[in-house]
Structures are given as C-alpha cells and as structure tokens.
Design a protein around this motif. Structure first.
Motif, mmCIF file in Angstrom:
data_model
loop_
_atom_site.group_PDB
_atom_site.id
_atom_site.type_symbol
_atom_site.label_atom_id
_atom_site.label_comp_id
_atom_site.label_asym_id
_atom_site.label_seq_id
_atom_site.Cartn_x
_atom_site.Cartn_y
_atom_site.Cartn_z
ATOM 1 N N ASP A 186 0.833 -1.177 0.064
ATOM 2 C CA ASP A 186 0.174 0.065 -0.060
ATOM 3 C C ASP A 186 0.642 1.273 0.157
ATOM 4 O O ASP A 186 0.339 2.200 -0.705
ATOM 5 N N TYR A 187 1.935 1.233 0.607
ATOM 6 C CA TYR A 187 2.892 2.516 0.965
ATOM 7 C C TYR A 187 3.073 2.903 -0.595
ATOM 8 O O TYR A 187 3.342 4.083 -0.901
ATOM 9 N N ALA A 189 1.923 1.913 -3.438
ATOM 10 C CA ALA A 189 0.912 2.116 -4.324
ATOM 11 C C ALA A 189 0.429 3.739 -4.053
ATOM 12 O O ALA A 189 0.241 4.417 -5.106
ATOM 13 N N VAL A 190 0.550 4.222 -2.758
ATOM 14 C CA VAL A 190 0.399 5.617 -2.461
ATOM 15 C C VAL A 190 1.230 6.211 -3.370
ATOM 16 O O VAL A 190 0.756 7.359 -4.116
ATOM 17 N N ALA A 191 2.581 5.936 -3.154
ATOM 18 C CA ALA A 191 3.565 6.800 -3.885
ATOM 19 C C ALA A 191 3.458 6.730 -5.385
ATOM 20 O O ALA A 191 3.565 7.743 -5.981
ATOM 21 N N GLN A 200 11.708 6.077 -7.992
ATOM 22 C CA GLN A 200 11.529 6.889 -6.649
ATOM 23 C C GLN A 200 11.004 6.200 -5.952
ATOM 24 O O GLN A 200 11.207 6.546 -4.527
ATOM 25 N N ARG A 201 10.007 5.275 -6.163
ATOM 26 C CA ARG A 201 9.352 4.526 -5.055
ATOM 27 C C ARG A 201 10.275 3.862 -4.149
ATOM 28 O O ARG A 201 10.353 3.639 -2.859
ATOM 29 N N THR A 204 12.410 6.554 -2.237
ATOM 30 C CA THR A 204 11.962 7.371 -1.158
ATOM 31 C C THR A 204 10.885 6.567 -0.255
ATOM 32 O O THR A 204 10.417 7.003 0.704
ATOM 33 N N VAL A 205 10.451 5.438 -0.439
ATOM 34 C CA VAL A 205 9.557 4.703 0.299
ATOM 35 C C VAL A 205 9.961 3.407 0.691
ATOM 36 O O VAL A 205 10.074 2.963 1.992
ATOM 37 N N PRO A 208 13.505 3.518 2.808
ATOM 38 C CA PRO A 208 13.405 3.949 4.316
ATOM 39 C C PRO A 208 12.321 3.010 5.214
ATOM 40 O O PRO A 208 13.032 3.015 6.271
ATOM 41 N N LEU A 209 11.470 2.278 4.743
ATOM 42 C CA LEU A 209 10.640 1.812 5.529
ATOM 43 C C LEU A 209 11.583 0.400 5.878
ATOM 44 O O LEU A 209 11.210 -0.076 7.201
ATOM 45 N N ILE A 288 14.927 7.141 15.657
ATOM 46 C CA ILE A 288 13.757 6.893 16.087
ATOM 47 C C ILE A 288 12.971 8.139 16.970
ATOM 48 O O ILE A 288 11.982 8.348 16.829
ATOM 49 N N ARG A 290 13.658 10.995 16.123
ATOM 50 C CA ARG A 290 13.328 12.357 15.272
ATOM 51 C C ARG A 290 12.043 11.702 14.483
ATOM 52 O O ARG A 290 11.213 12.511 14.203
ATOM 53 N N ASP A 291 12.082 10.427 14.199
ATOM 54 C CA ASP A 291 10.791 9.865 13.728
ATOM 55 C C ASP A 291 9.668 9.870 14.567
ATOM 56 O O ASP A 291 8.619 9.227 14.396
#
Lengths: 291, 347
Positions: A186-187, A189-191, A200-201, A204-205, A208-209, A288, A290-291
């Motif tokens: 899903d993340y 898919a959003v991107a 880019q996906r 950037t997604v 990092p995850l 952690i 920071r996030d």
C-alpha cells in the motif's frame, strides 16, 4: 518485605546467573589473560605488553594492521553486497510469478548449510583447479588453470567475500521478505498514485521503510563476518590474514606466551564490533527520536 | 474536470472462480462526487484500484474524457488514491508528506512549500508542517492524506473508505470537509464505502455493487423511493415486502389490495413501502390494513412498531407519541399512501 516486587528479578535470576557467568565471566577471563595474567606459566602481573606487541612491536604487528584493513574490507563489502543482493531478490520474489515457491525455496536453501561447507564449495567451484576453470578449459575459453582468474585465496579476499555473500544473502533475504510482507504494497501504491516512478518509490518509500530491519541485520552479519575464522582460513592467503585467522594462529602457537597476544587480538576484535554496534544504536536512537 | 467512463470492466483474480468485478459500466460526470457502495468484498475497491492503475482489468476499458487510459502507467494517470488507513510516510514530516507528489514531479522547493502551506490551510491544519504523522490524531492524519492527494491537482480523486477509521464526530467533520473541498476544487471524485448513510449524505450519485455487478446507478433519493430490486431496497433499510400481483392501478398482496400511483416494472411481484412512510390511519382513508401491535420500541426521536397483519409483519416507524396511545396487543389501523408504494420485480 514486598515479595511481589522481587518476584520477577527472582524468576529471572537463574537465567541472568548463567548469562553473567558464561558471558561476563569468560570476557573477564579473556581480558585478564590479554593483560598477561597466566599463573600456570608464572605470569601474574597485569601489563599492556600483549596489546603493544600485537599492534606495534611484535613480529606480527605488520600483519595486524593489514589484517585489520582486510577484515574491515571483507566484513563491510560482504555485508553491503549481501544486503543489496537480498533487497533486490526479495523485491523480485515479492511479485507473483510462475515458479515463485521454488524460487523462494532455492533462495533460502543455503541457510542451514554450515559456513565451512560453503567455503569448501567455493574452492571446488571457483579455484583455478575448480569446476568452473575445468569447464572453461573444456570449452576452450582458457588454455590452462593459470588463465582462470584468481577468485579464491586471493590477497583482496574476493573468495571470502563471495562465500559470505553466498551465505548471508539468504539470511538478509528472510528478514527483508518478512518486512516487505508485513508492510504490504500500500505505501508503494500511494507513492505510485502520487506520481513516483519505480526508482523514486524504491528510494523514497521502500528503502526507508525496510532500513531499520536491514540495519539490524547488517550489524549481525558484520559482527559475524568480522569475528569469524573458518571461511577466511580456508579461502584466505597467508598475507594479509584476516584478524580472526591471525588470532587463531596465536592460540594455536605452542608457545603459551602467545596466548596473551591471542586474547589481546580477540578483545580488540570484540571492541571494534562493540564500538560499531554502539554507533549503530546511537544513530538508530536518534533516528527513532526524530521519527 | 474530467469525465470518467467505465466500459464492460471485469476483473478475475487467479485464485477465484467468480469475477471480483463483472462487466461494469459507469459514466461519472466531471466534477461530480460518486459513491461506489456495497458490502465488503463486492468489488468496489478492486474497481477503484483499476481506475488508479494499481490493478489491471481482465477485460473492459476505462476512459478519462473519452480517451482510454489503460496503457498509461499509474504514476502518470492522474488518478490519485487516498487509502482507508491514511498511509502517511512515518519517516517524513507533514510538510514532506503533503509535498511528496510535487517533489516527485521535481517542482522547486519554494513552490512546494507554498503549495503545501496552502493545502494544509485548505484541510484546516495550518502550521502543522513540521509535525510527524504519529503526533497527529486519526482525523488529522486523514486530512493530511487528503491534502497530499489534492496538492497534485488530480484528474480523478479516489477515496477508499475515507471515514471508516474515524469515530462518530470526526466522521461528520471529515464528511463536511470532503464535500466542501470537492465542491470548491471541482475535482471528479469517486469514493468507496459500505455505509449507505455516508453514501447518501456525500454523493451526487451512487453506484450500488453486489457480487461485482452494478445493481443500480442513481441519485441517492432513488435508492429509497425507487429501488430496482428487493435486495437493493433491503440494503437501504427496506423491511416491508409483500408478494402479490399487479392489476391495473392496484396490487393485490398477501395483506390486501392497494392502489398504486407509481409505475413499477412489468414483471412486478413484490409490493414495498418504507417503515417511515407507513401512517397511522384516520377514519375514512383508503389503502388501509388493520393489525395487532406485536412490539414497540422507543428509540429516542421516534418509535419502531411491529404490527401483525394476517400473519405478516408490517414494520412502522412513527412519532414517539404513538407509545402513549397504544400498547402491545392493541389493534391498530395503518395507511399505505399510494404515492409511497413501490412495486419490485418478482424473484
């Protein structure tokens, strides 16, 4: 006396005792030995002689520094390459395709195989007299074993790195696949719906995850490859030697005085790994927070 | 503003025999707000994902302004989807989340900042740029997700159950916000919901889907007054169904004969009336039936009555006062206004 408050510490007691005695006991024993405490041969004073000898004055001091560099290179390169390869393969294996189950099985097949077997397998496959060299010879691609590139027992640790990559990619893969499965699509898919292309996906997604899990696995793999001796012993050269092999040689030396140098070398390996673990924990804690 | 057309759209998943979406046809007017309504698993989210390009249709076509978009990849399609569970990127600030789509389009930083601030203002979250998603409530996170979708000025905005994760009062707030922003920006919007009340309140038109097939596509009022099947009527709260046959202007049912003014289908075989349309009868009225009150329940603003007429139950929603005049077991006469009766196809 409030027994309820003591209940959990008392229940944990036996386990903590075993851990304390086995881990800290042996660490303390190793530490005092590295400081020259060996009553069986009459050494009872604590000095830093073994450390100085290993790093600066001893016959093996040169070997130590080149070995340290080689060890850092091999551990770093193996960890990075295994992680990168595992991420790529895990992303491919996440898709639905014919033969997916078989591919996942093959991807994880070498997990239970001991490092020793992998190292010997590397020799049989990639050495100048190995199967690949013979195959290349049969095909007429090389005229003799010497024409085959030196991939094992080379001074840059290529064979060692290949063996570790072969083995650790599966370990990383299990972790990355589990993270990807828990995250779902899903993340991404959003991107994608917001206009991000494939790269880019990933950048950037996805990356990092999965990064926290990937970093934890990297610490484990780095610590293991930094301190392990079987693979470099089989696939490495006499000079430079990786630190764990150098340390093993100190221990195998019939001269009991070399035991202190072996322990000093072991403690140095442990300290370097610990320093890197603490650095990782510090960076993660900051991330952690920071996030 | 974009006109969305769906032509013969079907989706069959490899592991399933029955299609998830079966031969769907829809025309969604530009600038409208349309609800895809149906129970869980009926294929509404699958339809939405196919519009977004996240799933490939098995057959059929999707057209934006009369041009097929099936060959256009999702990232260039201009259909942005807002997911049910917000899915804000946890490692980014609110500003980074909202500006994500613009950054992917390589827009200049200053322009991104300006548009992000404008969009946060629009969703009533000004000054939240530096917060992290976990510092926001569920409702605020949903608004950020909406801002993140709107900031890229999509051709089609797709909302997947946008209110389902919110508590009651946030739902009302968010519902109004979606309606206001959609009207202000005029973006063609499709939203998925299983809640018929939500669909009725928000949507210009509702596409009701059961088992992957479109059942009725109409304005909200039509689902209450002119449902095209018993199942649709029941989905919208219809509970009074009486079988029978149509004869001229009347319908002879299991509980009596009634005059009907509205035209039903030629094969009509079920008479229906909504519980709130049943009246307590005055003397001398037509279209009446008498029965015995089985139960009456006070539900705050009104009362629900179950009345037995010739072994059949008639459900009635009446003013709460009715409970002062009648008790359980009392006889009561009910009137079915001609213009509120509707005939459904026989099953």
């Amino acid at each position: 006396m409030d027994w309820e408050r003591l209940r959990i510490p008392l229940m944990l007691g036996p386990t903590l005792l075993v851990i304390t005695v086995l881990f800290f006991g042996s660490l303390a024993f190793g530490l005092v030995q590295s400081l020259g405490f060996q009553p069986q041969i009459g050494n009872t004073t604590l000095t830093l002689d073994a450390y100085i000898s290993v790093m600066f004055t001893g016959r093996e001091a040169g070997q130590f520094w080149s070995g340290l560099l080689l060890t850092l290179w091999v551990a770093g390169a193996s960890t990075f390459l295994s992680a990168a390869l595992a991420v790529g393969l895990a992303l491919l294996l996440r898709r639905t395709f014919f033969g997916k189950k078989l591919s996942v099985f093959l991807f994880q097949l070498n997990l239970p195989i001991p490092h020793l077997v992998i190292a010997i397998g590397m020799l049989l496959l990639f050495s100048q007299s190995g199967l690949l060299a013979r195959f290349a010879g049969e095909l007429g691609l090389i005229s003799g074993p010497r024409d085959f590139p030196i991939l094992t027992r080379d001074r840059y640790g290529i064979g060692i790195i290949l063996a570790y990559v072969w083995k650790e990619t599966a370990f990383f893969g299990i972790i990355v696949m589990a993270i990807l499965q828990s995250l779902g699509d899903d993340y991404e898919a959003v991107a994608q719906s917001l206009g991000a292309n494939r790269w880019q996906r990933f950048r950037t997604v996805t990356l990092p995850l999965i990064m926290p899990g990937l970093m934890s696995a990297s610490i484990i793999v780095f610590a293991f490859t930094f301190g392990s001796f079987e693979v470099p012993r089989i696939l490495g050269v006499q000079h430079p030697q990786m630190l764990p092999v150098l340390t093993l040689d100190f221990f195998l030396n019939p001269d009991l005085n070399a035991r202190a140098e072996g322990m000093a070398s072991s403690i140095i390996i442990a300290l370097i790994v610990l320093a890197l673990v603490f650095l990782y924990m510090y960076v993660s804690a900051r991330t952690i927070r920071r996030d | 503003m974009t006109h969305l057309a769906i032509r013969g759209l079907s989706k069959v998943y490899a592991a399933q025999a029955a299609p998830a979406v079966d031969d769907l046809d829809l025309d969604i007017e530009s600038g409208s707000l349309t609800a895809l309504l149906g129970p869980s698993g009926c294929g509404k989210t699958t339809t939405m994902k196919m519009i977004a390009g996240l799933l490939k249709p098995t057959t059929g076509d999707i057209l934006f302004d009369e041009r097929s978009i099936l060959s256009i990849p999702p990232e260039r399609r201009g259909a942005v989807m807002v997911f049910q569970n917000h899915l804000l990127f946890p490692y980014m600030s609110i500003a980074q989340n909202v500006g994500y789509g613009l950054k992917m389009r390589r827009m200049e930083r200053a322009e991104i900042d300006r548009q992000v601030a404008e969009m946060l203002e629009l969703v009533r979250l000004p000054g939240m740029e530096d917060r992290r998603p976990k510092e926001l409530s569920g409702g605020q996170q949903q608004r950020v997700a909406l801002a993140r979708a709107l900031v890229v000025r999509p051709k089609i905005l797709l909302l997947d159950e946008p209110l389902s994760n919110l508590d009651a009062h946030l739902r009302f707030e968010m519902r109004d916000l979606i309606r206001d922003i959609q009207q202000q920006m005029g973006i063609t919007t499709v939203f998925v919901t299983h809640d018929q009340e939500e669909a009725v309140v928000l949507a210009d038109k509702i596409a009701l889907i059961f088992d992957g097939r479109l059942q009725q596509y109409d304005k909200p009022l039509a689902f209450y007054e002119q449902p095209s099947s018993r199942r649709i009527a029941a989905f919208f709260g219809g509970v009074n169904f009486f079988t029978g046959t149509q004869d001229g202007d009347g319908f002879t049912s299991t509980i009596g004969r009634f005059s009907v003014t509205r035209d039903g289908p030629a094969d009509g075989g079920i008479l229906t009336i909504r519980p709130e349309d049943v009246r307590l009868s005055e003397d001398g009225e037509t279209n009446t039936v008498s029965g015995t009150i089985d139960s009456q329940v006070y539900v705050g603003t009104h009362a629900r009555l179950r009345v037995t007429v010739d072994d059949h139950t008639v459900n009635v929603v009446a003013d709460a006062d009715v409970m002062k005049r009648y008790g359980q077991g009392d006889r009561i006469t009910l009137q079915f206004p001609e213009n509120k009766l509707w005939i459904l196809p026989a099953e």
